[in-house]
Enzyme design. Structure first.
Site, PDB file in Angstrom:
ATOM      1  N   SER A 104      45.477  40.241  35.772  1.00  0.00           N
ATOM      2  CA  SER A 104      45.024  38.978  36.564  1.00  0.00           C
ATOM      3  C   SER A 104      46.126  38.277  36.510  1.00  0.00           C
ATOM      4  CB  SER A 104      43.924  39.178  36.689  1.00  0.00           C
ATOM      5  OG  SER A 104      43.262  38.149  37.936  1.00  0.00           O
ATOM      6  N   ASP A 245      47.539  35.424  42.838  1.00  0.00           N
ATOM      7  CA  ASP A 245      48.039  35.868  41.343  1.00  0.00           C
ATOM      8  C   ASP A 245      48.898  36.957  41.072  1.00  0.00           C
ATOM      9  OD1 ASP A 245      45.567  37.059  42.189  1.00  0.00           O
ATOM     10  OD2 ASP A 245      44.650  36.807  40.156  1.00  0.00           O
ATOM     11  N   ASP A 247      47.052  39.941  40.403  1.00  0.00           N
ATOM     12  CA  ASP A 247      46.662  41.825  41.428  1.00  0.00           C
ATOM     13  C   ASP A 247      46.353  41.028  42.422  1.00  0.00           C
ATOM     14  OD1 ASP A 247      44.711  39.874  40.411  1.00  0.00           O
ATOM     15  OD2 ASP A 247      43.623  42.101  40.056  1.00  0.00           O
ATOM     16  N   ASP A 249      44.057  39.298  43.501  1.00  0.00           N
ATOM     17  CA  ASP A 249      42.605  39.466  44.029  1.00  0.00           C
ATOM     18  C   ASP A 249      42.357  37.680  44.345  1.00  0.00           C
ATOM     19  OD1 ASP A 249      42.398  38.176  41.506  1.00  0.00           O
ATOM     20  OD2 ASP A 249      40.846  39.589  40.945  1.00  0.00           O
TER      21      ASP A 249
END
Length: 452
Positions: A104, A245, A247, A249
């Protein structure tokens, strides 16, 4: 007796690449154990596997693939793709399991593994514990016979499928013509799909953080380092900026003046918009204990109730499902819009903000400023060994601080689920009081470590 988890944290397994628990050996064993856990019946079973842009993603991907194949699962590879895309594609392709390789917002040296069930939701604590128990057992006798070993293939149109799914969340008949948008993809998983979706809807797109090289993910860019985005919005005379960010999400917004708009403001904006359109399934909006008290007051003014959960979008999602709510999120930028996604989706949330901008025809600085937040301060205190959070001296300091804040403020102490940190957060209408209480709590935590 309930099983316990040791490898899985609040958002899957995470750690420094090539060190426990993020090693080839553990990743392979995880693939075998998860493969066996989700293999039911004699038909072919499939796992969908995606990743972000970290260099170590190649290594972890290969290890997981070998584990799943040896357990008899077919593997569909999609390459770099946002976490919400993996959740969506797992459902769409009727896969038995979805896997995202990502840490992440963490630095490139870290990596992680998140698992999604066939319904696209993150696995429960109980299911993760079952997988861990399998990993600790001898699996040799349970692996696939030679004629049942899995096959690996690549899904070539994964990006297009996700882009169309995200665009479907934008009001039909509306476009982004005339909007100049800066998009910062954190050199991460959305570096292709997010700019393309905005361009296809008619926006003029200025890209930053869209040149991943394996080691520059989240490096001075993205939602955790939004300064570059804010500067770029002003420099290019853009109407709005969007920061994702690693990833994708999470999302944060920058208005046309280069000022940052956090997840609390975004959540309030979407709540107002959906409420006016009659699209809210519930009068309850779910957020975490980190959300500002100003958000609660704002929602009250809209006739809505803020329901708080523990930190982590999985807990937001769980509470939303319990309440039948279709909107929730985190101050950090996780936005869960369950009409369109089963997990946080930065691009879909950004499109909801852009829809309001197009509808109202006003600047982002006016549209997105929903409330004046209470002064809030957050500091992290790193610790080694046992957490000092439960030390008597820390608890005494906590009681004194909470008594001083009363009902006009809040104090939150919590351990990070991914790092050896105690997070200290306080908020109240008096900023000097907030600063002093946070400083005193940090000092108490540090002192408790020295004593220990």
């Amino acid at each position: 007796m309930s099983k316990t988890r040791h490898l899985f944290g609040t958002d899957g397994i995470r750690g420094l690449a090539n060190q426990d628990p993020m090693t080839v050996e553990i990743a392979q064993k995880l693939g075998q154990a998860a493969g066996l856990r989700f293999t039911r019946g004699v038909h072919r079973h499939r796992v969908l596997l995606g990743k972000d842009t970290r260099l170590s993603g190649y290594m972890i991907e290969c290890a997981l693939v070998s584990g799943f194949l040896s357990a008899g699962m077919d593997v569909t590879l999609v390459g770099p793709m946002p976490t919400p895309a993996i959740a969506m594609l797992t459902r769409s392709l009727r896969a038995d399991l979805g896997v995202m390789i990502s840490a992440s917002h963490n630095p490139f040296g870290d990596n992680g593994i998140k698992l999604f069930g066939p319904d696209g939701f993150k696995l429960s604590d109980e299911t993760e514990a079952e997988i861990e128990e399998l990993m600790r057992s001898d699996l040799a006798g349970r692996l696939a016979a030679p004629d049942r070993i899995g096959r690996a293939s690549r899904l070539n149109d994964a990006a297009g499928r996700y882009i169309e799914n995200a665009k479907a969340s934008f009001p039909r008949g509306r476009r982004l013509d005339g909007l100049r948008i800066v998009i910062d993809c954190a050199n991460g998983a959305a570096y292709r799909v997010a700019p393309t979706a905005l361009w296809e809807l008619g926006a003029e797109v200025i890209r930053i953080g869209c040149e991943p090289d394996g080691i520059n993910i989240n490096e001075q860019c993205g939602s955790t380092k939004p300064e570059s985005l804010c500067e770029a919005v002003v420099a290019h005379g853009a109407h709005i900026g969007i920061a994702l960010d690693g990833d994708a999400d999470r999302v944060l917004i920058a208005d046309e003046k280069g000022r940052l708009i956090d997840g609390d403001q975004i959540l309030a904006l979407i709540a107002r918009s959906w409420g006016r359109q009659g699209r809210l399934n519930s009068a309850q909006i779910v957020a975490t204990v980190m959300s500002n008290m100003g958000l609660a007051r704002c929602l009250e003014g809209l006739g809505l109730e803020l329901v708080r959960t523990a930190v982590g979008d999985r807990y937001v999602v769980e509470r939303m499902r319990e309440l039948g709510a279709n909107l929730g999120g985190e101050q950090s930028g996780h936005m869960v819009l369950s009409d369109f996604a089963t997990t946080g989706d930065g691009l879909v949330a950004a499109l909801q903000v852009l829809a309001v901008l197009v509808e109202e025809g006003r600047p982002a600085s006016e549209v997105c400023r929903m409330f004046t937040p209470f002064p809030q301060m957050l500091r992290n205190v790193r610790f080694t060994g046992k957490s000092p959070l439960h030390a008597p001296s820390v608890q005494d300091a906590r009681r004194r601080a909470e008594a001083e804040l009363g009902t006009a403020g809040r104090l939150l102490l919590r351990e990070s689920g991914t790092e050896p940190l105690v997070r200290v957060m306080a908020e109240a209408e008096d900023p000097a009081l907030v600063e002093r209480i946070v400083a005193e709590m940090c000092e108490a935590i540090d002192s408790a470590q020295v004593v220990a």
